[in-house]
Design an enzyme around this catalytic site. Structure first.
Site, PDB file in Angstrom:
ATOM      1  N   HIS A  52       2.451  -0.399   1.746  1.00 54.95           N
ATOM      2  CA  HIS A  52       3.158   0.677   2.508  1.00 54.95           C
ATOM      3  C   HIS A  52       2.013   1.299   3.327  1.00 54.95           C
ATOM      4  CE1 HIS A  52       0.023   2.304  -0.488  1.00 54.95           C
ATOM      5  NE2 HIS A  52       0.075   3.458   0.139  1.00 54.95           N
TER       6      HIS A  52
HETATM    7  N1  UDP Z   1       2.281   2.718  -8.270  1.00 54.18           N
HETATM    8  C1  UDP Z   1       3.374   3.045  -9.212  1.00 54.18           C
HETATM    9  N2  UDP Z   1       4.667   2.421  -8.790  1.00 54.18           N
HETATM   10  C2  UDP Z   1       4.826   1.636  -7.847  1.00 54.18           C
HETATM   11  C3  UDP Z   1       3.688   1.374  -7.040  1.00 54.18           C
HETATM   12  C4  UDP Z   1       2.780   1.798  -7.218  1.00 54.18           C
HETATM   13  O1  UDP Z   1       3.100   3.610 -10.295  1.00 54.18           O
HETATM   14  O2  UDP Z   1       5.971   1.340  -7.453  1.00 54.18           O
HETATM   15  C5  UDP Z   1       0.898   2.949  -8.652  1.00 54.18           C
HETATM   16  C6  UDP Z   1      -0.140   2.264  -8.662  1.00 54.18           C
HETATM   17  O3  UDP Z   1      -0.164   1.429  -9.959  1.00 54.18           O
HETATM   18  C7  UDP Z   1      -1.317   2.791  -8.430  1.00 54.18           C
HETATM   19  C8  UDP Z   1      -0.695   3.999  -7.350  1.00 54.18           C
HETATM   20  O4  UDP Z   1       0.662   3.984  -7.521  1.00 54.18           O
HETATM   21  O5  UDP Z   1      -1.726   3.583  -9.710  1.00 54.18           O
HETATM   22  C9  UDP Z   1      -1.296   3.496  -6.156  1.00 54.18           C
HETATM   23  O6  UDP Z   1      -0.580   4.229  -5.213  1.00 54.18           O
HETATM   24  P1  UDP Z   1      -0.317   3.798  -3.804  1.00 54.18           P
HETATM   25  O7  UDP Z   1      -0.460   2.317  -3.807  1.00 54.18           O
HETATM   26  O8  UDP Z   1       0.931   4.479  -3.391  1.00 54.18           O
HETATM   27  O9  UDP Z   1      -1.440   4.439  -3.203  1.00 54.18           O
HETATM   28  P2  UDP Z   1      -2.888   4.243  -2.483  1.00 54.18           P
HETATM   29  O10 UDP Z   1      -3.713   3.698  -3.701  1.00 54.18           O
HETATM   30  O11 UDP Z   1      -2.800   2.800  -1.586  1.00 54.18           O
HETATM   31  O12 UDP Z   1      -3.466   5.436  -1.983  1.00 54.18           O
END
Ligand code: UDP
Length: 354
Positions: free
Chosen positions: A203
């Protein structure tokens, strides 16, 4: 002490779930929550409040979409309005989203002290909106809760040791959440694979908004799904829109975004993690899985140093080859890189001692 917490995006709900619980245990702390609305789909927002027991937000601002400037600007003025009304003693922000920056900036201009959870992380790539958000948020914070030694070192290099602010290595609140919720993992509804799949998330704007990178990644995922193992992809709404707009065809096991308890279930059972997420890189490690990261840099450099994470950028051949090589490889956490799961408690105790 009256705290005002600002959250708005999926990873912030997960982080706040453990910190808000720890705050509630300190009798001298009270917390008011603003949800900016940055993530608003039921499966990107409500489900986390339902599953993780996060207190309902006192203010739901419903601000999402539009350009970065438009979104951040609207948040800034709405958050300021709430701050003027609520007069908090301190503002708490998480991570690196537009909600983080808007909250920190609104508070600083009103001379309300700002605590930044996940301070000091750097990718050294100023083209990432997250990098801009984290650098600016750190600049206006007076309490910088760092998750790792690398984050402490980054802030020292930027001269924070000479500033009248507190920089503390408290560990990573995401390890707290992973440990706390690990026993409650549940299978995604209707999911019919047991083991031996690759858990993928995708994403980051640098991948979804760049056609050449997106094409290479989709090509790699399709090849891996056809030749290595099932690729399970809980598809982020932004990525879904970008893929449709580009007219690309995904031939993998696509599912809707799942709740955190389902995500942990998938992490516990997968044979490898392939991601461009920040948080998921560490979750792979917490659950003993190797991680292949489709980015050119990472803020979680210690995972690359210990060999648990490989950066492959958006290079189709490299993604496929690295996934083939690391598939099924186990990773052991012998390093205590992330504080061992007491970060939220440390943060709450520190806030209460102020
Ligand atoms: N996550 C979730 N469901 C999903 C995809 C990700 O609960 O379908 C969780 C994942 O386990 C993690 C968090 O969302 O704890 C990460 O968020 P994301 O990847 O959106 O953001 P980033 O960490 O890259 O800022």
């Amino acid at each position: 002490m009256k705290l005002l917490t600002i959250i708005g995006a999926r990873p912030q709900f997960i982080k706040a779930s453990v910190v808000s619980k720890a705050i509630a245990e300190q009798v001298d702390l009270s917390e008011i929550i603003i949800h900016t609305g940055q993530h608003f789909d039921a499966n990107m927002s409500d489900i986390f409040f339902d599953q993780l027991g996060i207190p309902r937000p006192n203010y739901l601002l419903d601000i999402h979409g539009g350009s970065h400037g438009e979104m951040t600007g609207r948040m800034l003025s709405e958050i300021e309005r709430v701050m003027i009304k609520e007069k908090p003693d301190r503002v708490l922000v998480y991570g690196d989203t537009n909600s983080t920056l808007a909250g920190a900036l609104a508070a600083a201009k009103l001379h309300i002290p700002v605590a930044h959870i996940e301070a000091g992380l750097r990718s050294f790539n100023m083209r990432m909106p997250e990098e801009i958000n984290r650098i600016l948020t750190d600049q206006v914070s007076d309490l910088l809760f760092c998750p790792t030694q690398a984050a402490i070192d980054n802030l020292a290099r930027e001269g924070f040791s000479d500033k009248p602010v507190q920089v503390l290595n408290v560990g990573d609140v995401m390890q707290d959440s992973a440990l706390f919720f690990a026993q409650r993992a549940t299978a995604p509804q209707g999911f019919d694979l047991s083991d031996g799949f690759i858990l993928t998330t995708l994403h980051r704007a640098e991948n979804t908004d760049d056609l050449a990178r997106l094409e290479a990644i989709v090509g790699a995922l399709n090849t891996i799904h056809a030749t290595v193992a099932h690729v399970v992809l809980p598809l982020h709404p932004r990525t879904k829109a970008a893929i449709a707009k580009a007219g690309l065809i995904l031939n993998v096991h696509v599912i809707e975004p799942v709740g955190y308890l389902e995500m942990i279930w998938l992490l516990q059972r997968c044979a490898l993690v392939l991601t461009d997420s920040g948080g998921v890189q560490k979750e792979a490690f917490f659950f003993g899985k190797a991680c292949v990261t489709m980015r050119d840099q990472t803020e979680w450099v210690e995972l690359v140093d210990v060999g648990a994470n490989k950066l492959v950028g958006a290079d189709q051949a490299n993604i496929v080859a690295t996934v083939g090589r690391l598939y099924g490889q186990k990773v052991e956490d012998q390093h205590q890189l992330y504080g061992g799961g007491q970060a939220a408690e440390r943060i709450a105790k520190y806030l209460s001692s102020k």
